[in-house]
Design a protein around this motif. Sequence first.
Motif, PDB file in Angstrom:
ATOM      1  N   ALA A 141       0.839  -1.208   0.000  1.00  0.00           N
ATOM      2  CA  ALA A 141       0.000   0.000   0.000  1.00  0.00           C
ATOM      3  C   ALA A 141       0.872   1.256   0.000  1.00  0.00           C
ATOM      4  CB  ALA A 141      -0.921  -0.004   1.216  1.00  0.00           C
ATOM      5  N   LEU A 142       1.947   1.235   0.757  1.00  0.00           N
ATOM      6  CA  LEU A 142       2.858   2.373   0.801  1.00  0.00           C
ATOM      7  C   LEU A 142       3.517   2.610  -0.549  1.00  0.00           C
ATOM      8  CD1 LEU A 142       4.491   4.555   2.283  1.00  0.00           C
ATOM      9  CD2 LEU A 142       6.110   2.754   2.957  1.00  0.00           C
ATOM     10  N   VAL A 143       3.946   1.541  -1.196  1.00  0.00           N
ATOM     11  CA  VAL A 143       4.589   1.667  -2.507  1.00  0.00           C
ATOM     12  C   VAL A 143       3.639   2.315  -3.509  1.00  0.00           C
ATOM     13  CG1 VAL A 143       5.482   0.379  -4.489  1.00  0.00           C
ATOM     14  CG2 VAL A 143       6.201  -0.239  -2.169  1.00  0.00           C
ATOM     15  N   PHE A 144       2.390   1.875  -3.538  1.00  0.00           N
ATOM     16  CA  PHE A 144       1.420   2.449  -4.464  1.00  0.00           C
ATOM     17  C   PHE A 144       1.104   3.900  -4.113  1.00  0.00           C
ATOM     18  CE2 PHE A 144       0.072  -2.024  -5.562  1.00  0.00           C
ATOM     19  CZ  PHE A 144       0.518  -1.947  -6.875  1.00  0.00           C
ATOM     20  N   ALA A 145       1.146   4.241  -2.833  1.00  0.00           N
ATOM     21  CA  ALA A 145       0.928   5.639  -2.440  1.00  0.00           C
ATOM     22  C   ALA A 145       2.061   6.515  -2.965  1.00  0.00           C
ATOM     23  CB  ALA A 145       0.834   5.744  -0.923  1.00  0.00           C
ATOM     24  N   LEU A 146       3.286   6.026  -2.835  1.00  0.00           N
ATOM     25  CA  LEU A 146       4.447   6.787  -3.325  1.00  0.00           C
ATOM     26  C   LEU A 146       4.412   6.925  -4.838  1.00  0.00           C
ATOM     27  CD1 LEU A 146       7.235   5.248  -1.057  1.00  0.00           C
ATOM     28  CD2 LEU A 146       6.148   7.484  -0.818  1.00  0.00           C
ATOM     29  N   GLN A 147       3.821   5.948  -5.522  1.00  0.00           N
ATOM     30  CA  GLN A 147       3.697   5.996  -6.981  1.00  0.00           C
ATOM     31  C   GLN A 147       2.475   6.797  -7.429  1.00  0.00           C
ATOM     32  OE1 GLN A 147       3.612   1.861  -8.141  1.00  0.00           O
ATOM     33  NE2 GLN A 147       5.820   1.609  -7.927  1.00  0.00           N
ATOM     34  N   ARG A 148       1.695   7.294  -6.467  1.00  0.00           N
ATOM     35  CA  ARG A 148       0.464   8.033  -6.722  1.00  0.00           C
ATOM     36  C   ARG A 148      -0.570   7.185  -7.455  1.00  0.00           C
ATOM     37  NH1 ARG A 148       2.925  10.635  -3.581  1.00  0.00           N
ATOM     38  NH2 ARG A 148       3.266  12.888  -3.562  1.00  0.00           N
ATOM     39  N   ASN A 149      -0.488   5.881  -7.254  1.00  0.00           N
ATOM     40  CA  ASN A 149      -1.493   4.971  -7.812  1.00  0.00           C
ATOM     41  C   ASN A 149      -2.564   4.787  -6.734  1.00  0.00           C
ATOM     42  OD1 ASN A 149      -3.016   2.827  -8.858  1.00  0.00           O
ATOM     43  ND2 ASN A 149      -1.224   1.881  -9.820  1.00  0.00           N
ATOM     44  N   ILE A 150      -3.472   5.747  -6.648  1.00  0.00           N
ATOM     45  CA  ILE A 150      -4.417   5.807  -5.538  1.00  0.00           C
ATOM     46  C   ILE A 150      -5.393   4.627  -5.492  1.00  0.00           C
ATOM     47  CG2 ILE A 150      -6.142   7.222  -4.380  1.00  0.00           C
ATOM     48  CD1 ILE A 150      -3.217   8.256  -4.315  1.00  0.00           C
ATOM     49  N   PRO A 151      -5.978   4.188  -6.625  1.00  0.00           N
ATOM     50  CA  PRO A 151      -6.898   3.044  -6.542  1.00  0.00           C
ATOM     51  C   PRO A 151      -6.248   1.801  -5.942  1.00  0.00           C
ATOM     52  CG  PRO A 151      -7.169   4.173  -8.635  1.00  0.00           C
ATOM     53  CD  PRO A 151      -5.946   4.758  -7.985  1.00  0.00           C
ATOM     54  N   ARG A 152      -5.027   1.485  -6.386  1.00  0.00           N
ATOM     55  CA  ARG A 152      -4.352   0.302  -5.843  1.00  0.00           C
ATOM     56  C   ARG A 152      -3.897   0.542  -4.406  1.00  0.00           C
ATOM     57  NH1 ARG A 152      -0.743  -2.702 -10.549  1.00  0.00           N
ATOM     58  NH2 ARG A 152      -2.508  -3.178 -11.921  1.00  0.00           N
ATOM     59  N   HIS A 153      -3.509   1.760  -4.113  1.00  0.00           N
ATOM     60  CA  HIS A 153      -3.139   2.099  -2.733  1.00  0.00           C
ATOM     61  C   HIS A 153      -4.319   1.847  -1.796  1.00  0.00           C
ATOM     62  CE1 HIS A 153      -1.920   4.299   0.819  1.00  0.00           C
ATOM     63  NE2 HIS A 153      -2.907   5.168   0.649  1.00  0.00           N
ATOM     64  N   ARG A 154      -5.505   2.291  -2.182  1.00  0.00           N
ATOM     65  CA  ARG A 154      -6.686   2.110  -1.336  1.00  0.00           C
ATOM     66  C   ARG A 154      -7.029   0.637  -1.176  1.00  0.00           C
ATOM     67  NH1 ARG A 154     -10.386   7.022  -3.866  1.00  0.00           N
ATOM     68  NH2 ARG A 154      -9.274   8.735  -2.829  1.00  0.00           N
ATOM     69  N   ALA A 155      -6.911  -0.124  -2.258  1.00  0.00           N
ATOM     70  CA  ALA A 155      -7.232  -1.555  -2.190  1.00  0.00           C
ATOM     71  C   ALA A 155      -6.302  -2.281  -1.220  1.00  0.00           C
ATOM     72  CB  ALA A 155      -7.131  -2.179  -3.582  1.00  0.00           C
ATOM     73  N   TRP A 156      -5.019  -1.967  -1.284  1.00  0.00           N
ATOM     74  CA  TRP A 156      -4.076  -2.640  -0.390  1.00  0.00           C
ATOM     75  C   TRP A 156      -4.172  -2.126   1.030  1.00  0.00           C
ATOM     76  CZ3 TRP A 156      -1.635  -7.062  -1.091  1.00  0.00           C
ATOM     77  CH2 TRP A 156      -1.556  -7.559  -2.393  1.00  0.00           C
TER      78      TRP A 156
END
Length: 213
Positions: A132-147
């Motif tokens: 989730a942290l990795v996706f947040a840093l990548q600004r991939n918000i949908p995947r960040h929220r899912a994880w």
Amino acid sequence: MSMVSRFAASVAFWTAAVSAVLVAVASLRFLALGVSASMDFVAHNLDGNALMLYAHIGVAPIALALMPFQFMTRLRARRPKLHRWLGRGYVAAVLVSGLAGLQLAFHTTAGTFAATGFALLAVLWMMTTGIALVFALQRNIPRHRAWMLRSAALTFAAVTLRVYLGSSMAAGLDFQIAYPLIAWLCWLPNAVFMEVYLLLVRPKSSRLVSAAA
């Protein structure tokens, strides 16, 4: 999403959020009562493994208390910096308590079955949060929220663990039999439920929102 669905989702969220915060506060009772009096089933760690014990029982409540704030839409929209800082605190708390929990799993007196359940929980907890942290840093918000939802489901194991412990004691079940089962039941149904939600409910909700926009 219909009004009934939104109301049900709101009730579910706030029930989970309040439960998480209350359990987080209650988990710190060892500060006043001591571990032996408040958590006798883990007190054996005081002899030679106290650092990991305190790292887990002292820091895990922080992750539990911070978890609901990660899903408050208004907070994210109005105070994005606060959301990010709370998220950093959550990730740090998961890392510390997760590593300690992994080490503690191999010192449980409840047997190999329980140790495996708690160890797998610790690994998956840190893994889902890290992704989730990795996706947040990548600004991939949908995947960040899912994880983050997956991470939250595992964090909520702290609540379901106490529900099952209390229920087993109220039912008069043998602790030595119930506890190893609870080591799995406290998190596995949570994880399965969240996967079903992400597979069936979340995509449908996303499509409805997109269509409305």
